[in-house]
Design an enzyme around this catalytic site. Structure first.
Site, PDB file in Angstrom:
ATOM      1  N   CYS A  23       0.812  -1.227   0.000  1.00  0.00           N
ATOM      2  CA  CYS A  23       0.000   0.000   0.000  1.00  0.00           C
ATOM      3  C   CYS A  23       0.838   1.268   0.000  1.00  0.00           C
ATOM      4  O   CYS A  23       0.306   2.362  -0.145  1.00  0.00           O
ATOM      5  CB  CYS A  23      -0.971   0.004   1.180  1.00  0.00           C
ATOM      6  SG  CYS A  23      -2.242  -1.261   1.018  1.00  0.00           S
ATOM      7  N   HIS A  67     -12.394  10.100  -8.133  1.00  0.00           N
ATOM      8  CA  HIS A  67     -11.448  10.082  -9.237  1.00  0.00           C
ATOM      9  C   HIS A  67     -10.318  11.096  -9.047  1.00  0.00           C
ATOM     10  O   HIS A  67      -9.894  11.771  -9.984  1.00  0.00           O
ATOM     11  CB  HIS A  67     -12.166  10.295 -10.579  1.00  0.00           C
ATOM     12  CG  HIS A  67     -12.893   9.072 -11.017  1.00  0.00           C
ATOM     13  ND1 HIS A  67     -14.138   8.746 -10.518  1.00  0.00           N
ATOM     14  CD2 HIS A  67     -12.560   8.086 -11.866  1.00  0.00           C
ATOM     15  CE1 HIS A  67     -14.549   7.625 -11.060  1.00  0.00           C
ATOM     16  NE2 HIS A  67     -13.598   7.194 -11.873  1.00  0.00           N
ATOM     17  N   GLU A 112     -12.724  -0.032   1.903  1.00  0.00           N
ATOM     18  CA  GLU A 112     -11.798  -0.007   0.778  1.00  0.00           C
ATOM     19  C   GLU A 112     -11.881  -1.284  -0.050  1.00  0.00           C
ATOM     20  O   GLU A 112     -11.368  -1.339  -1.160  1.00  0.00           O
ATOM     21  CB  GLU A 112     -10.370   0.243   1.244  1.00  0.00           C
ATOM     22  CG  GLU A 112      -9.733  -0.878   2.012  1.00  0.00           C
ATOM     23  CD  GLU A 112      -8.271  -0.604   2.290  1.00  0.00           C
ATOM     24  OE1 GLU A 112      -7.919   0.556   2.565  1.00  0.00           O
ATOM     25  OE2 GLU A 112      -7.484  -1.563   2.231  1.00  0.00           O
TER      26      GLU A 112
END
EC number: 4.-.-.-
Length: 125
Positions: A23, A67, A112
């Protein structure tokens, strides 16, 4: 006590600083967001708050994240855009617009993935 919950979503990219693992690299998620509003009484129409109002406010706040590369946003310049911090960021923004004497944002969860989420709530209501 009454409780209303809505679910929304957004997609964004991020990386986690000071993290040892995959990550730490740039990656993205399709986050699912759950918003829970609680309150002590109903309005004259028999509702705590209109679902549409909660959805609209949530969409407006998520519009600033959707986005986007989260690490570039002011809210995440000094802290990681982790699911925990995303949930807190959303909680604070929603609370400013929803809370009143009879209702308040109780918690916000940022999923997530389908099996991992972080939830933020503030006991100081």
């Amino acid at each position: 006590m009454y409780e209303v919950k809505i679910i929304s979503e957004f997609s964004a990219a991020h990386h986690l600083r000071h993290f040892r693992g995959k990550c730490e690299n740039l990656h993205g998620h399709n986050w699912k967001v759950e918003v829970v509003v609680r309150g002590s009484c109903l309005d004259e129409s028999g509702m705590l708050i209109d679902f549409g109002v909660v959805k609209q406010i949530t969409r407006e706040i998520l519009g600033g994240l959707d986005h986007r590369y989260l690490n570039d946003l002011p809210a995440f310049k000094e802290r990681n855009p982790s699911s925990e911090n995303i949930a807190e960021h959303l909680f604070e923004g929603l609370s400013e617009r929803i809370n009143n004497d009879h209702r308040w944002v109780y918690c916000v969860s940022a999923w997530e993935s389908k099996d991992a989420c972080a939830t933020y709530w503030n006991d100081r209501r």
